[in-house]
Design a protein around this motif. Structure first.
Motif, mmCIF file in Angstrom:
data_model
loop_
_atom_site.group_PDB
_atom_site.id
_atom_site.type_symbol
_atom_site.label_atom_id
_atom_site.label_comp_id
_atom_site.label_asym_id
_atom_site.label_seq_id
_atom_site.Cartn_x
_atom_site.Cartn_y
_atom_site.Cartn_z
ATOM 1 N N LEU A 125 30.781 16.931 27.280
ATOM 2 C CA LEU A 125 30.037 15.670 27.353
ATOM 3 C C LEU A 125 29.888 15.201 28.802
ATOM 4 C CD1 LEU A 125 31.578 13.716 24.331
ATOM 5 C CD2 LEU A 125 29.396 14.896 24.405
ATOM 6 N N ALA A 126 29.872 16.166 29.717
ATOM 7 C CA ALA A 126 29.786 15.846 31.149
ATOM 8 C C ALA A 126 28.499 15.102 31.503
ATOM 9 C CB ALA A 126 29.883 17.129 31.969
ATOM 10 N N TYR A 208 33.260 -8.392 22.722
ATOM 11 C CA TYR A 208 32.635 -7.376 23.578
ATOM 12 C C TYR A 208 33.317 -6.019 23.395
ATOM 13 C CZ TYR A 208 31.097 -4.808 27.679
ATOM 14 O OH TYR A 208 30.590 -3.842 28.509
ATOM 15 N N SER A 209 34.667 -6.017 23.381
ATOM 16 C CA SER A 209 35.429 -4.767 23.251
ATOM 17 C C SER A 209 35.154 -4.079 21.918
ATOM 18 C CB SER A 209 36.933 -5.050 23.376
ATOM 19 O OG SER A 209 37.239 -5.542 24.651
ATOM 20 N N ILE A 210 35.181 -4.852 20.822
ATOM 21 C CA ILE A 210 34.941 -4.279 19.494
ATOM 22 C C ILE A 210 33.507 -3.761 19.370
ATOM 23 C CG2 ILE A 210 34.778 -4.820 17.019
ATOM 24 C CD1 ILE A 210 37.158 -6.710 17.429
ATOM 25 N N THR A 211 32.558 -4.523 19.910
ATOM 26 C CA THR A 211 31.155 -4.086 19.892
ATOM 27 C C THR A 211 30.987 -2.773 20.654
ATOM 28 O OG1 THR A 211 30.405 -6.394 19.795
ATOM 29 C CG2 THR A 211 28.770 -4.747 20.430
ATOM 30 N N LEU A 212 31.640 -2.689 21.824
ATOM 31 C CA LEU A 212 31.575 -1.470 22.639
ATOM 32 C C LEU A 212 32.202 -0.290 21.896
ATOM 33 C CD1 LEU A 212 30.867 -0.214 25.387
ATOM 34 C CD2 LEU A 212 33.141 -0.883 26.183
ATOM 35 N N ILE A 213 33.330 -0.514 21.233
ATOM 36 C CA ILE A 213 34.000 0.547 20.463
ATOM 37 C C ILE A 213 33.102 1.043 19.336
ATOM 38 C CG2 ILE A 213 35.891 0.997 18.830
ATOM 39 C CD1 ILE A 213 37.622 -0.842 20.655
ATOM 40 N N LEU A 214 32.479 0.122 18.614
ATOM 41 C CA LEU A 214 31.605 0.500 17.499
ATOM 42 C C LEU A 214 30.370 1.260 17.981
ATOM 43 C CD1 LEU A 214 31.748 -2.771 15.346
ATOM 44 C CD2 LEU A 214 32.831 -0.584 14.833
ATOM 45 N N LEU A 215 29.765 0.784 19.088
ATOM 46 C CA LEU A 215 28.560 1.430 19.615
ATOM 47 C C LEU A 215 28.865 2.829 20.154
ATOM 48 C CD1 LEU A 215 26.819 -1.552 21.466
ATOM 49 C CD2 LEU A 215 26.065 -0.436 19.364
ATOM 50 N N THR A 216 29.966 2.953 20.910
ATOM 51 C CA THR A 216 30.311 4.263 21.476
ATOM 52 C C THR A 216 30.766 5.246 20.393
ATOM 53 O OG1 THR A 216 32.495 3.332 22.030
ATOM 54 C CG2 THR A 216 30.877 3.486 23.800
ATOM 55 N N THR A 217 31.436 4.715 19.354
ATOM 56 C CA THR A 217 31.827 5.574 18.222
ATOM 57 C C THR A 217 30.588 6.111 17.511
ATOM 58 O OG1 THR A 217 33.869 4.308 17.884
ATOM 59 C CG2 THR A 217 33.120 5.680 16.055
ATOM 60 N N GLY A 218 29.615 5.218 17.275
ATOM 61 C CA GLY A 218 28.347 5.633 16.653
ATOM 62 C C GLY A 218 27.611 6.654 17.502
ATOM 63 N N TYR A 219 27.629 6.423 18.813
ATOM 64 C CA TYR A 219 26.964 7.337 19.745
ATOM 65 C C TYR A 219 27.650 8.701 19.744
ATOM 66 C CZ TYR A 219 24.757 8.827 24.128
ATOM 67 O OH TYR A 219 24.038 9.497 25.091
ATOM 68 N N LEU A 220 28.992 8.685 19.681
ATOM 69 C CA LEU A 220 29.769 9.917 19.648
ATOM 70 C C LEU A 220 29.497 10.723 18.367
ATOM 71 C CD1 LEU A 220 31.867 11.162 21.610
ATOM 72 C CD2 LEU A 220 33.648 10.170 20.173
ATOM 73 N N ILE A 221 29.463 10.015 17.251
ATOM 74 C CA ILE A 221 29.162 10.667 15.949
ATOM 75 C C ILE A 221 27.772 11.299 15.989
ATOM 76 C CG2 ILE A 221 28.727 10.230 13.497
ATOM 77 C CD1 ILE A 221 30.943 8.060 13.701
ATOM 78 N N LYS A 222 26.840 10.591 16.573
ATOM 79 C CA LYS A 222 25.456 11.088 16.680
ATOM 80 C C LYS A 222 25.397 12.368 17.520
ATOM 81 C CE LYS A 222 20.793 9.609 17.994
ATOM 82 N NZ LYS A 222 19.998 8.506 18.610
ATOM 83 N N LEU A 223 26.172 12.391 18.628
ATOM 84 C CA LEU A 223 26.184 13.565 19.498
ATOM 85 C C LEU A 223 26.783 14.802 18.814
ATOM 86 C CD1 LEU A 223 27.275 12.026 22.925
ATOM 87 C CD2 LEU A 223 25.047 12.956 22.366
ATOM 88 N N TYR A 224 27.833 14.581 18.037
ATOM 89 C CA TYR A 224 28.552 15.696 17.421
ATOM 90 C C TYR A 224 27.930 16.185 16.121
ATOM 91 C CZ TYR A 224 32.549 15.849 20.605
ATOM 92 O OH TYR A 224 33.376 16.017 21.684
ATOM 93 N N PHE A 225 27.339 15.266 15.379
ATOM 94 C CA PHE A 225 26.895 15.639 14.018
ATOM 95 C C PHE A 225 25.380 15.582 13.778
ATOM 96 C CE2 PHE A 225 31.248 13.954 13.640
ATOM 97 C CZ PHE A 225 31.868 15.071 13.118
ATOM 98 N N MET A 226 24.625 15.155 14.771
ATOM 99 C CA MET A 226 23.184 15.050 14.550
ATOM 100 C C MET A 226 22.423 15.852 15.607
ATOM 101 S SD MET A 226 22.727 11.071 13.483
ATOM 102 C CE MET A 226 23.648 10.366 12.112
#
Length: 226
Positions: A125-126, A208-226
């Motif tokens: 993910l560089a 802000y922290s929880i929103t960032l965690i949810l957004l980055t988690t969604g982004y990570l899932i998208k990168l790995y599985f879509m």
């Protein structure tokens, strides 16, 4: 997969899948948060203050949020003036238990942020180094929330104790009664502003922290599985 590696003279530390350890710590913190929150919710069911309506005493329930997010000035004042000594002790106990809740709550946010940061530091993910930089800049937010929460509890605790002392003062005439009432109102007003400030800092950092965690988690899932 991230590796923890340290070197000092002849001493070596090497840990494979270091981010998995961080994730497990975060999960344990989440469980601790749920348990402490459940106990605090049980305590708040016994928070009551009394009002006189047509010479009839009516008991009303309130929550710790009514004291620590006092958007209604009238309700905030009403609770503090009419709360009994038994409930005061329960609220103080709740604030003390909250000191055990806080490390779990803000710890879970911190470790989840660290886990996501380590994930985006992976070589595969560089190309997404900007995400790791955003997460790195968010490491201090749980600490800021933690400090704000401690100060919020401190102000609330001191306010309850001082109001309790003022209520116990013997009033001999109307002048003393007016001075006592003025002291209460002034104390409540000042404390309410302080509580609002610390609550605002705490909740803005947490949201802000929880929103960032949810957004980055969604982004990570998208990168790995879509």
């Amino acid at each position: 997969m991230n590796l923890l590696y340290a070197y000092h003279e002849n001493f070596h530390v090497y840990m494979e899948n270091f981010e998995q350890l961080i994730l497990w710590i975060a999960i344990l913190c989440v469980f601790g948060t749920i348990i402490c929150h459940a106990y605090l919710s049980l305590l708040s069911k016994n928070f009551f203050y009394e009002l006189k309506v047509d010479d009839i005493k009516i008991s009303r329930n309130f929550s710790i949020i009514d004291l620590q997010l006092p958007y209604k000035k009238s309700l905030f004042t009403e609770i503090l003036i009419n709360v009994n000594s038994k409930t005061e002790k329960l609220v103080e106990k709740s604030l003390k238990i909250d000191s055990y809740f806080m490390p779990f709550a803000y710890g879970s946010i911190f470790f989840l942020t660290v886990f996501l940061f380590l994930k985006f530091k992976n070589p595969e993910l560089a190309n997404h180094s900007q995400m790791s930089m955003i997460l790195k800049c968010s490491f201090l937010l749980p600490l800021i929330s933690y400090v704000a929460d401690i100060l919020e509890n401190h102000v609330t605790y001191k306010l309850i104790r001082k109001i309790s002392i003022l209520k116990q003062e013997k009033i001999n005439n109307k002048d003393v009664e007016q001075k006592n009432s003025y002291k209460k109102k002034k104390l409540i007003l000042r404390s309410r502003l302080k509580i609002f400030f610390f609550a605002a800092v705490k909740w803005l950092s947490v949201i802000y922290s929880i929103t960032l965690i949810l957004l980055t988690t969604g982004y990570l899932i998208k990168l790995y599985f879509m």
